[in-house]
Design a protein around this motif. Structure first.
Motif, PDB file in Angstrom:
ATOM      1  N   ARG B  54      30.817  61.410  42.306  1.00 51.24           N
ATOM      2  CA  ARG B  54      30.215  62.538  41.858  1.00 51.24           C
ATOM      3  C   ARG B  54      29.162  63.056  42.434  1.00 51.24           C
ATOM      4  O   ARG B  54      28.650  64.096  42.933  1.00 51.24           O
ATOM      5  CB  ARG B  54      30.322  62.711  40.530  1.00 51.24           C
ATOM      6  CG  ARG B  54      31.732  62.959  39.748  1.00 51.24           C
ATOM      7  CD  ARG B  54      31.403  63.343  38.502  1.00 51.24           C
ATOM      8  NE  ARG B  54      31.086  62.323  37.519  1.00 51.24           N
ATOM      9  CZ  ARG B  54      31.912  61.501  36.985  1.00 51.24           C
ATOM     10  NH1 ARG B  54      33.110  61.485  37.347  1.00 51.24           N
ATOM     11  NH2 ARG B  54      31.316  60.431  36.453  1.00 51.24           N
ATOM     12  N   LYS B  55      28.220  61.839  42.642  1.00 51.88           N
ATOM     13  CA  LYS B  55      26.943  62.162  43.397  1.00 51.88           C
ATOM     14  C   LYS B  55      27.083  62.079  44.738  1.00 51.88           C
ATOM     15  O   LYS B  55      25.739  62.679  45.484  1.00 51.88           O
ATOM     16  CB  LYS B  55      26.182  60.812  43.082  1.00 51.88           C
ATOM     17  CG  LYS B  55      25.551  60.728  41.397  1.00 51.88           C
ATOM     18  CD  LYS B  55      24.445  59.846  41.116  1.00 51.88           C
ATOM     19  CE  LYS B  55      23.571  60.156  40.006  1.00 51.88           C
ATOM     20  NZ  LYS B  55      22.776  61.164  39.898  1.00 51.88           N
ATOM     21  N   CYS B  56      27.998  61.691  45.517  1.00 51.49           N
ATOM     22  CA  CYS B  56      27.812  61.661  46.867  1.00 51.49           C
ATOM     23  C   CYS B  56      27.895  63.087  47.657  1.00 51.49           C
ATOM     24  O   CYS B  56      28.649  63.843  47.321  1.00 51.49           O
ATOM     25  CB  CYS B  56      29.154  60.927  47.517  1.00 51.49           C
ATOM     26  SG  CYS B  56      29.052  60.774  49.223  1.00 51.49           S
ATOM     27  N   PRO B  57      26.664  63.342  48.319  1.00 52.08           N
ATOM     28  CA  PRO B  57      26.502  64.539  48.769  1.00 52.08           C
ATOM     29  C   PRO B  57      27.622  65.025  49.876  1.00 52.08           C
ATOM     30  O   PRO B  57      27.985  65.977  49.998  1.00 52.08           O
ATOM     31  CB  PRO B  57      25.188  64.792  49.561  1.00 52.08           C
ATOM     32  CG  PRO B  57      24.541  63.484  49.039  1.00 52.08           C
ATOM     33  CD  PRO B  57      25.642  62.544  48.748  1.00 52.08           C
ATOM     34  N   SER B  58      28.218  63.936  50.312  1.00 52.69           N
ATOM     35  CA  SER B  58      29.390  64.401  51.595  1.00 52.69           C
ATOM     36  C   SER B  58      30.591  63.950  50.978  1.00 52.69           C
ATOM     37  O   SER B  58      31.586  64.247  51.945  1.00 52.69           O
ATOM     38  CB  SER B  58      28.960  63.871  52.733  1.00 52.69           C
ATOM     39  OG  SER B  58      28.863  62.290  52.665  1.00 52.69           O
ATOM     40  N   GLY B  59      30.825  63.688  49.771  1.00 49.00           N
ATOM     41  CA  GLY B  59      32.221  63.308  49.315  1.00 49.00           C
ATOM     42  C   GLY B  59      32.879  62.463  49.973  1.00 49.00           C
ATOM     43  O   GLY B  59      34.039  62.347  50.083  1.00 49.00           O
ATOM     44  N   VAL B  78      26.830  59.627  54.779  1.00 48.59           N
ATOM     45  CA  VAL B  78      25.508  59.939  55.451  1.00 48.59           C
ATOM     46  C   VAL B  78      24.422  58.627  55.297  1.00 48.59           C
ATOM     47  O   VAL B  78      23.162  59.238  55.422  1.00 48.59           O
ATOM     48  CB  VAL B  78      24.917  61.262  54.995  1.00 48.59           C
ATOM     49  CG1 VAL B  78      25.937  62.120  55.774  1.00 48.59           C
ATOM     50  CG2 VAL B  78      24.882  61.333  53.501  1.00 48.59           C
ATOM     51  N   GLN B  79      24.747  57.891  54.652  1.00 46.38           N
ATOM     52  CA  GLN B  79      23.698  56.611  54.179  1.00 46.38           C
ATOM     53  C   GLN B  79      22.458  57.170  53.483  1.00 46.38           C
ATOM     54  O   GLN B  79      21.500  56.666  53.881  1.00 46.38           O
ATOM     55  CB  GLN B  79      23.237  56.135  55.687  1.00 46.38           C
ATOM     56  CG  GLN B  79      23.999  54.921  56.085  1.00 46.38           C
ATOM     57  CD  GLN B  79      25.215  55.712  57.242  1.00 46.38           C
ATOM     58  OE1 GLN B  79      24.754  56.788  57.599  1.00 46.38           O
ATOM     59  NE2 GLN B  79      26.217  54.941  57.416  1.00 46.38           N
ATOM     60  N   CYS B  80      22.676  58.047  52.560  1.00 43.10           N
ATOM     61  CA  CYS B  80      21.578  58.522  51.832  1.00 43.10           C
ATOM     62  C   CYS B  80      21.127  57.595  50.612  1.00 43.10           C
ATOM     63  O   CYS B  80      20.134  57.753  49.969  1.00 43.10           O
ATOM     64  CB  CYS B  80      21.823  59.880  51.158  1.00 43.10           C
ATOM     65  SG  CYS B  80      23.204  59.962  49.950  1.00 43.10           S
ATOM     66  N   ALA B  81      21.981  56.698  50.239  1.00 41.85           N
ATOM     67  CA  ALA B  81      21.767  55.953  49.039  1.00 41.85           C
ATOM     68  C   ALA B  81      21.683  56.464  47.913  1.00 41.85           C
ATOM     69  O   ALA B  81      21.277  55.689  46.903  1.00 41.85           O
ATOM     70  CB  ALA B  81      20.611  54.758  49.550  1.00 41.85           C
ATOM     71  N   ASN B  82      22.303  57.480  47.428  1.00 38.79           N
ATOM     72  CA  ASN B  82      22.226  58.324  46.398  1.00 38.79           C
ATOM     73  C   ASN B  82      23.057  57.586  45.313  1.00 38.79           C
ATOM     74  O   ASN B  82      22.834  57.303  44.228  1.00 38.79           O
ATOM     75  CB  ASN B  82      22.637  59.805  46.483  1.00 38.79           C
ATOM     76  CG  ASN B  82      22.325  60.572  45.142  1.00 38.79           C
ATOM     77  OD1 ASN B  82      21.398  60.187  44.554  1.00 38.79           O
ATOM     78  ND2 ASN B  82      23.055  61.645  45.319  1.00 38.79           N
ATOM     79  N   GLU B  85      21.710  54.453  44.026  1.00 39.77           N
ATOM     80  CA  GLU B  85      20.498  54.834  43.068  1.00 39.77           C
ATOM     81  C   GLU B  85      21.260  55.151  41.755  1.00 39.77           C
ATOM     82  O   GLU B  85      20.542  54.889  40.426  1.00 39.77           O
ATOM     83  CB  GLU B  85      19.566  56.124  43.390  1.00 39.77           C
ATOM     84  CG  GLU B  85      18.677  55.673  44.690  1.00 39.77           C
ATOM     85  CD  GLU B  85      17.776  54.666  44.333  1.00 39.77           C
ATOM     86  OE1 GLU B  85      17.362  54.648  43.451  1.00 39.77           O
ATOM     87  OE2 GLU B  85      17.380  53.907  45.323  1.00 39.77           O
ATOM     88  N   GLU B 151      22.400  60.606  31.310  1.00 37.98           N
ATOM     89  CA  GLU B 151      21.399  60.998  30.247  1.00 37.98           C
ATOM     90  C   GLU B 151      22.010  61.927  29.088  1.00 37.98           C
ATOM     91  O   GLU B 151      21.109  63.148  28.680  1.00 37.98           O
ATOM     92  CB  GLU B 151      20.090  61.479  30.855  1.00 37.98           C
ATOM     93  CG  GLU B 151      19.456  60.504  31.584  1.00 37.98           C
ATOM     94  CD  GLU B 151      18.221  61.170  32.571  1.00 37.98           C
ATOM     95  OE1 GLU B 151      18.349  62.530  32.795  1.00 37.98           O
ATOM     96  OE2 GLU B 151      17.621  60.243  33.380  1.00 37.98           O
TER      97      GLU B 151
END
Lengths: 359, 187, 113
Positions: B54-59, B78-82, B85, B151
């Motif tokens: 769900r967090k992945c910006p590029s799905g 895209v290797q953002c590491a979201n 995190e 949260e």
């Protein structure tokens, strides 16, 4: 009166790293009018905010452009931090400042290389990009990315640079500064360079204000405005003088950028000396509600971030106004009346970043 | 030195200095420790909560809870590491090596071990269900709230209150796993 | 330190007047931003005079036509084309009208809600 003809310039042209099209109305060899048109790489990234969580959108906004990436992310974070009304830890502010200035160094070196390439001085272009490579290596060591850094988060930064790393960077920058000084000497005093840049593309102070020029473009026309002075990140604790020039021509824009390079080295040294210990980020809970404007000084000039939130995890609007978008009008202005052969250089002197412009 | 000869010292220096580039196939680049090359997963620790997808910006990530598979489209990442995190179990991390270039799109599939069938507690399907704390045995330690990736849980110790924001719940089950008193159940 | 800015809501008919006032004060046009709100649009015109950051906001409904300020600030025309193409804001008398070809998009007014 000579015969008028229209010459299309771009979207594919050796001097352009990115696609932009300009219709040039010529009268003999003089440009009478220039009509820019963009839209070859519009990706609708601003629209994507409706589908993405505001935290995850940060990674989208960083990918608007590969050169100003860090500051796009930071501007967006600062705008949201304003909505949440949180103050990020001091260490995070300084780290942001250091990364911002490193971005400026790599962007200006990139531009100097492209400029050298545009007037046909390819050996100089290689030298500039060789220097830039060192900055990219430093980014790789500190953030994990060479182009897209992804180290910001709403409420601070994700990665730290320890004492040893900062000290090694400063040492490397000291060595680089010497070399760049010699290199820039070529830009500022070489006969070929001067003959291509001096008295070409004059943008007067009045025109700069009227057409809405920003960044080095504006400062080279004698206007002393630098958005860093508004004091975002840790810039309010850093002592620097705005660099301007009164020559208003292409040479002045080159000179301003070169001097900004050395100023960035100085800012990094100051920031490293002042950086306090402490936390990297603070927790930001809940969803944003409200709106905020934020402006930051990118290598190409002032960028505006506007965020409007409605209390849910999807924002209503995230807007980025990038420096090149507003520098298009000054470009049209300086193209009017120039020689046809100077067009590539004049387009480059605004430091065009078309990906940013179209988002 | 006259203006016209400014660059000559660079040219002469370059003649006698080592090349600035690497002789690539023979000398490989050493990537820095922090380099975000590709996402790696310790599949045995994975909860299959799906928060990363769900967090992945590029799905690029697909998680199947029932099949217990974790899939990543390497060319889409895209290797953002979201995801790294956001992972509540910290079982994702970035490796400093690239995915090799390829002519077809690479999709890596990781399959978790099947859940060991415990006689007393079979793996419960909690998708769509909401956690509920048994307030009689709850000690209001707040561990569930601290570990909740979304949260969604708030624990007010002085007032002995446990609240859940239902629309924020990601149904991942981390809260019940972290609960020291095992007082969270799914309804 | 956080930069402060003003935000004033004005009527759409006053827009040219305010733009002229800004021009006389030697301010530069920073940006024009459109936001789609239910039943209409919210347009923010930002100006900067030195470091002073001044914003004017007009709230209009979908059918209201607004006048271009391109003859006062030439750079406005790009923003106006942008909001015309992406949001469908009706802008009159632009000196350079791209006829919805600024971004070369297939879909009509994709940002309009």
């Amino acid at each position: 009166m000579g015969k008028r003809s229209v010459v299309p310039f771009g979207p594919q042209h050796p001097v352009l790293p990115e696609p932009i099209h300009i219709d040039l109305v010529l009268e003999d060899e003089k440009v009478i009018e220039a009509i820019p048109s963009i839209g070859y790489i519009h990706r609708g990234l601003e629209k994507l905010i409706e589908k993405r969580d505001f935290n995850d959108y940060l990674y989208v906004i960083e990918r608007i452009c590969g050169i100003c990436s860090y500051m796009h992310g930071m501007g967006y974070c600062e705008a949201l931090e304003r909505i949440f009304d949180v103050e990020i830890p001091d260490r995070a502010k300084y780290l942001r400042t250091i990364w911002c200035e490193m971005s400026r160094i790599h962007s200006h070196l990139l531009w100097l290389g492209l400029l050298a390439d545009a007037f046909g001085f390819e050996a100089l272009f290689y030298q500039c990009w060789r220097m830039r490579e060192k900055v990219l290596d430093m980014f790789e060591a500190s953030t994990g990315g060479r182009v897209i850094f992804s180290v910001n988060k709403i409420g601070g930064v994700l990665k730290d640079m320890d004492k040893d790393m900062l000290a090694s960077f400063v040492k490397e920058f000291d060595a680089m500064e010497d070399e760049i000084r010699k290199l820039c000497d070529v830009f500022l005093t070489d006969y070929t360079v001067e003959s291509r840049l001096r008295k070409v593309g004059i943008l007067t102070k009045e025109d700069a204000i009227a057409t809405g020029a920003v960044g080095p473009m504006m400062r080279a026309s004698g206007i002393e405005i630098d958005t860093r002075k508004t004091g975002y990140a840790a810039y309010s604790n850093i002592d620097f003088k705005i660099i301007t020039s009164n020559d208003c021509d292409s040479y002045a824009r080159c000179e301003v950028r070169i001097k900004e390079l050395f100023q960035s080295f100085d800012i990094i040294r100051q920031a490293v000396a002042q950086i306090p210990d402490g936390e990297l980020s603070i927790a930001v809970k809940g969803n944003p509600d409200g709106e905020a404007f934020m402006r930051v000084e990118q290598p190409r000039g002032e960028a505006i971030y506007y965020v409007k939130a409605n209390g849910t995890k999807n924002l209503d609007r995230a807007r980025v106004r990038t420096p090149t978008f507003t520098n298009l009008t000054p470009l049209v202005k300086i193209l009017q009346g120039c020689d046809y052969a100077d067009v590539p250089i004049l387009i480059l002197t605004i430091d065009p970043c078309v990906s940013c412009t179209e988002r | 030195m006259s203006g016209i000869m400014k660059f000559s010292r660079f040219a002469i220096k370059n003649l006698f200095s080592k090349p600035a580039t690497r002789e690539y196939p023979y000398v490989k680049k050493e990537y820095k420790e922090r380099y975000r090359g590709r996402v790696a997963i310790d599949i045995d620790d994975c909860l299959f909560c799906g928060l990363c997808s769900r967090k992945c910006p590029s799905g690029a990530i697909t998680v199947d809870r029932n099949e217990r598979t974790w899939k990543i489209d390497r060319m889409g990442c895209v290797q953002c590491a979201n995801c790294v995190e956001g992972c509540p179990k910290k079982c994702l991390h970035m490796e400093n090596v690239y995915t090799e270039p390829d002519v077809t799109k690479v999709e890596d599939v990781f399959k978790g071990k099947p859940v060991e069938k415990k006689a007393e507690a079979p793996a419960e399907d909690i998708s769509g269900k909401l956690p509920k704390a048994d307030l009689d045995s709850c000690v209001f330690c707040g561990l569930c709230a601290k570990n909740c990736p979304a949260e969604a849980i708030a624990v007010d110790r002085p007032n002995k209150a446990w609240t859940l924001t239902e629309d924020m719940c990601q149904h991942c089950g981390v809260c019940s796993e972290k609960c020291p008193k095992k007082c969270i159940s799914f309804v | 330190m956080r930069e402060e800015y003003e935000l004033t809501v004005i009527d759409s008919s006053e827009l040219s007047g305010y733009a002229l006032k800004m021009k006389r004060d030697n301010a530069r046009l920073v940006q024009i931003c459109a936001v789609s709100v239910p039943g209409g649009y919210e347009l923010s015109y930002s100006f900067a005079k030195g470091y002073e950051f001044i914003n004017y906001r007009i709230v209009i409904d979908e059918d209201t036509r607004i006048a271009s300020i391109g003859d006062i600030y030439p750079s406005a025309v790009f923003y106006e084309n942008e909001m015309k193409e992406l949001f469908g804001v009706k802008v009159d008398s632009m000196y350079l009208d791209y006829n919805n070809k600024l971004y070369r998009i297939e879909q009509e007014t994709p940002f309009k809600k």
